[in-house]
Motif scaffolding. Structure first.
Motif, mmCIF file in Angstrom:
data_model
loop_
_atom_site.group_PDB
_atom_site.id
_atom_site.type_symbol
_atom_site.label_atom_id
_atom_site.label_comp_id
_atom_site.label_asym_id
_atom_site.label_seq_id
_atom_site.Cartn_x
_atom_site.Cartn_y
_atom_site.Cartn_z
ATOM 1 N N PRO A 98 -4.856 39.434 -79.783
ATOM 2 C CA PRO A 98 -4.850 38.269 -78.885
ATOM 3 C C PRO A 98 -3.452 37.746 -78.581
ATOM 4 C CG PRO A 98 -6.574 38.045 -80.530
ATOM 5 C CD PRO A 98 -5.760 39.236 -80.932
ATOM 6 N N THR A 99 -2.505 37.989 -79.480
ATOM 7 C CA THR A 99 -1.138 37.500 -79.302
ATOM 8 C C THR A 99 -0.232 38.498 -78.575
ATOM 9 O OG1 THR A 99 -0.749 38.276 -81.562
ATOM 10 C CG2 THR A 99 -1.166 35.914 -81.259
ATOM 11 N N ALA A 100 -0.823 39.569 -78.018
ATOM 12 C CA ALA A 100 -0.011 40.539 -77.271
ATOM 13 C C ALA A 100 0.696 39.856 -76.109
ATOM 14 C CB ALA A 100 -0.904 41.659 -76.745
ATOM 15 N N ASN A 101 1.909 40.336 -75.797
ATOM 16 C CA ASN A 101 2.684 39.837 -74.656
ATOM 17 C C ASN A 101 2.971 38.334 -74.755
ATOM 18 O OD1 ASN A 101 2.946 42.297 -72.975
ATOM 19 N ND2 ASN A 101 0.715 42.166 -72.893
ATOM 20 N N THR A 102 3.299 37.870 -75.941
ATOM 21 C CA THR A 102 3.684 36.472 -76.124
ATOM 22 C C THR A 102 5.109 36.396 -76.666
ATOM 23 O OG1 THR A 102 2.783 36.402 -78.385
ATOM 24 C CG2 THR A 102 1.314 35.728 -76.592
ATOM 25 N N LEU A 103 5.736 35.245 -76.424
ATOM 26 C CA LEU A 103 7.087 35.026 -76.949
ATOM 27 C C LEU A 103 7.068 35.053 -78.473
ATOM 28 C CD1 LEU A 103 8.127 32.108 -74.558
ATOM 29 C CD2 LEU A 103 8.798 34.512 -74.375
ATOM 30 N N HIS A 129 4.078 37.143 -64.799
ATOM 31 C CA HIS A 129 3.431 36.733 -66.035
ATOM 32 C C HIS A 129 3.378 37.887 -67.033
ATOM 33 C CE1 HIS A 129 1.995 32.948 -64.291
ATOM 34 N NE2 HIS A 129 1.712 33.647 -63.196
ATOM 35 N N CYS A 130 3.497 37.555 -68.314
ATOM 36 C CA CYS A 130 3.386 38.542 -69.386
ATOM 37 C C CYS A 130 1.910 38.722 -69.740
ATOM 38 C CB CYS A 130 4.149 38.098 -70.635
ATOM 39 S SG CYS A 130 5.850 37.554 -70.341
ATOM 40 N N GLN A 131 1.256 39.717 -69.154
ATOM 41 C CA GLN A 131 -0.133 40.001 -69.480
ATOM 42 C C GLN A 131 -0.481 41.397 -69.012
ATOM 43 O OE1 GLN A 131 -1.573 36.546 -67.142
ATOM 44 N NE2 GLN A 131 -2.903 37.996 -66.042
ATOM 45 N N HIS A 132 -1.512 41.971 -69.616
ATOM 46 C CA HIS A 132 -1.834 43.372 -69.377
ATOM 47 C C HIS A 132 -2.532 43.603 -68.040
ATOM 48 C CE1 HIS A 132 -3.750 47.332 -69.947
ATOM 49 N NE2 HIS A 132 -2.769 47.565 -70.806
ATOM 50 N N ASP A 133 -3.333 42.640 -67.598
ATOM 51 C CA ASP A 133 -4.104 42.808 -66.371
ATOM 52 C C ASP A 133 -3.997 41.554 -65.508
ATOM 53 O OD1 ASP A 133 -5.448 45.421 -66.976
ATOM 54 O OD2 ASP A 133 -6.215 44.244 -68.659
ATOM 55 N N PRO A 134 -4.155 41.699 -64.200
ATOM 56 C CA PRO A 134 -4.198 40.517 -63.331
ATOM 57 C C PRO A 134 -5.449 39.683 -63.593
ATOM 58 C CG PRO A 134 -3.805 42.542 -62.072
ATOM 59 C CD PRO A 134 -4.240 42.957 -63.437
ATOM 60 N N GLY A 139 -9.660 34.697 -74.131
ATOM 61 C CA GLY A 139 -9.446 35.176 -75.489
ATOM 62 C C GLY A 139 -8.037 35.641 -75.780
ATOM 63 N N ILE A 140 -7.146 35.518 -74.812
ATOM 64 C CA ILE A 140 -5.756 35.944 -74.991
ATOM 65 C C ILE A 140 -4.874 34.720 -75.215
ATOM 66 C CG2 ILE A 140 -3.793 37.111 -73.908
ATOM 67 C CD1 ILE A 140 -6.089 38.975 -74.719
ATOM 68 N N ALA A 141 -4.012 34.793 -76.210
ATOM 69 C CA ALA A 141 -3.120 33.670 -76.515
ATOM 70 C C ALA A 141 -2.108 33.478 -75.390
ATOM 71 C CB ALA A 141 -2.397 33.927 -77.831
ATOM 72 N N ARG A 142 -1.755 32.249 -75.140
ATOM 73 C CA ARG A 142 -0.763 31.908 -74.123
ATOM 74 C C ARG A 142 0.311 31.036 -74.767
ATOM 75 N NH1 ARG A 142 -1.476 34.541 -69.103
ATOM 76 N NH2 ARG A 142 -3.689 34.609 -68.594
ATOM 77 N N ASP A 143 1.557 31.373 -74.532
ATOM 78 C CA ASP A 143 2.624 30.491 -75.019
ATOM 79 C C ASP A 143 3.756 30.371 -73.996
ATOM 80 O OD1 ASP A 143 3.870 32.947 -75.257
ATOM 81 O OD2 ASP A 143 4.408 32.728 -77.378
ATOM 82 N N GLY A 144 3.372 30.494 -72.707
ATOM 83 C CA GLY A 144 4.355 30.316 -71.642
ATOM 84 C C GLY A 144 5.224 31.523 -71.381
ATOM 85 N N CYS A 145 4.758 32.712 -71.763
ATOM 86 C CA CYS A 145 5.570 33.914 -71.576
ATOM 87 C C CYS A 145 5.552 34.353 -70.109
ATOM 88 C CB CYS A 145 5.077 35.049 -72.463
ATOM 89 S SG CYS A 145 6.153 36.501 -72.424
ATOM 90 N N THR A 146 6.707 34.279 -69.489
ATOM 91 C CA THR A 146 6.955 34.840 -68.162
ATOM 92 C C THR A 146 8.216 35.696 -68.264
ATOM 93 O OG1 THR A 146 8.363 33.003 -67.467
ATOM 94 C CG2 THR A 146 5.977 32.801 -67.044
ATOM 95 N N PHE A 147 8.502 36.450 -67.219
ATOM 96 C CA PHE A 147 9.709 37.268 -67.242
ATOM 97 C C PHE A 147 10.953 36.390 -67.387
ATOM 98 C CE2 PHE A 147 13.021 39.736 -64.834
ATOM 99 C CZ PHE A 147 13.214 40.694 -65.816
ATOM 100 N N GLY A 148 10.972 35.278 -66.675
ATOM 101 C CA GLY A 148 12.106 34.365 -66.785
ATOM 102 C C GLY A 148 12.255 33.805 -68.188
#
Length: 297
Positions: A98-103, A129-134, A139-148
Motif C-alpha cells: 500500500p505504501t508503494a510510490n510514496t515519499l 502523480h506517483c502511482q502505478h495506474d491512472p 487502498g493505496i497510501a498517499r503522502d503527497g508524492c508528485t514528481f515535483g
C-alpha cells in the motif's frame, strides 16, 4: 546428405515445427490465464521466444532494428550507484505494498542503502502523480508524492528512474518541462519502451542534460535477443527485462548492463543471482540468505 548434415536438418525441422505449434497454440489460447502463461514459459525457456517473435512480426510493425541511435557519450554514472549488482528501489522501495510510490517509501529505501529509485508516474490534471495506474487508487497510501515533490527531497547522491504509465510522449514532455527549472536533470533516468521512443528521447536530450536511459522489454513483443542486440547497437548500456523472460536472453551484448524485475521475494532473488544479472528492481526491505554475485557484463 551426410549423417551429421541429416541430423542437423532434422533438428532444424523439429525446431521449426515446435515454434509453429506454439505460435498456433498462443493464437488460440486466451490472452491471459495459466494456459498462455505456460506457453510463454515454454517459448522463453526452450524456444528463445521465437513463437512470440513470429506472432509479433505477423501482427505488428515492431522492429528494433529501426531504433534511432543515441547521441555519443551517454552518461551512465548512475549504474555505479552502489555495490554490484545494483539494487533499484522498485516503486520507491515498496512495490506491491500500500505504501508503494510514496515519499516515505523512498526515505526508508535510502536509509536501507539504496541510491537508485524507480517511480511510477501518471499525468492527470496537469500534475505528475506517483502511482502505478491512472484514476482513483483505493487502498493505496498517499503522502503527497508528485514528481515535483520527489525532486525537492531527492538526496544529492541518488537518482530517479521513471516508469511512465501514461502516454510516453506527453508525460515525458511534462517531465522535461519540470526539469528545465531544476538544478540537476542528470539524476533523472528515463526508461524507453518502444523503438520509436529513441527519437523522442534524443529530442529531449537536446533540450536538457539527461543521463543515459534504460530500455525495458516490458512492452516488447519481439524476442529479447532481437531487442538486446539492436538496443546495444543504438548506444544503450542498460537493458531491463522481466525476470521470467531472462532464460530467453542467450546473447548479452558486451558493455550492456542487464537488469531484471520484479525481485520481491527470496526465490526471485536466487534466480537473479544464479543468472548473474547486473541489477534488479527490488523492495528495499528484502533480505535473503545469500548475497548476489556481481554481474557478468
Amino acid at each position: 546428405m551426410t549423417g551429421p548434415e541429416a541430423r542437423k536438418a532434422l533438428c532444424y525441422r523439429l525446431g521449426a515445427a515446435a515454434v509453429l505449434a506454439v505460435v498456433a497454440a498462443m493464437g488460440l489460447v486466451a490472452s491471459t490465464g495459466p494456459g498462455r502463461a505456460w506457453l510463454h514459459r515454454v517459448d522463453s525457456g526452450w524456444l528463445g521466444e521465437r513463437a512470440m517473435d513470429s506472432l509479433a512480426r505477423l501482427r505488428s510493425a515492431e522492429d528494433w532494428s529501426g531504433a534511432q541511435p543515441l547521441r555519443p557519450g551517454q552518461d551512465y554514472t548512475w549504474l555505479k550507484a552502489g555495490a554490484a549488482p545494483l539494487r533499484i528501489a522498485h516503486a520507491l522501495g515498496d512495490a506491491g505494498l500500500p505504501t508503494a510510490n510514496t515519499l516515505g517509501a523512498m526515505r526508508a529505501a535510502y536509509q536501507a542503502g539504496l541510491r537508485v529509485f524507480e517511480v511510477d508516474l501518471v499525468l492527470e490534471g496537469g500534475e505528475l502523480h506517483c502511482q502505478h495506474d491512472p484514476g482513483p487508487q483505493p487502498g493505496i497510501a498517499r503522502d503527497g508524492c508528485t514528481f515535483g515533490a520527489l525532486l525537492g527531497v531527492l538526496p544529492a547522491d541518488a537518482w530517479l528512474v521513471l516508469d511512465l504509465k501514461t502516454d510516453f510522449s506527453g508525460t515525458g514532455q511534462q517531465v522535461v518541462e519540470r526539469l528545465k527549472a531544476h538544478a540537476d536533470a542528470r539524476r533523472v533516468v528515463f526508461q524507453l519502451y518502444r523503438p520509436e521512443d529513441f527519437a523522442r528521447f534524443n529530442g529531449w536530450q537536446r533540450e536538457i542534460a539527461l543521463p543515459g536511459p534504460i530500455v525495458t522489454a516490458y512492452l516488447a513483443h519481439r524476442r529479447v535477443d532481437h531487442v538486446a542486440f539492436h538496443v546495444a547497437r543504438s548506444g544503450v548500456r542498460a537493458f531491463t527485462l522481466p525476470l521470467q523472460r531472462l532464460p530467453a536472453l542467450h546473447e548479452r551484448p558486451a558493455g550492456m548492463a542487464v537488469l531484471v524485475h520484479p525481485v520481491h521475494d527470496c526465490g526471485a532473488w536466487a534466480s537473479a543471482g544464479a543468472a548473474q544479472v547486473d541489477g534488479l528492481y527490488t523492495r528495499a526491505s528484502l533480505r535473503c540468505g545469500s548475497p548476489l554475485a556481481a554481474g557478468a557484463s
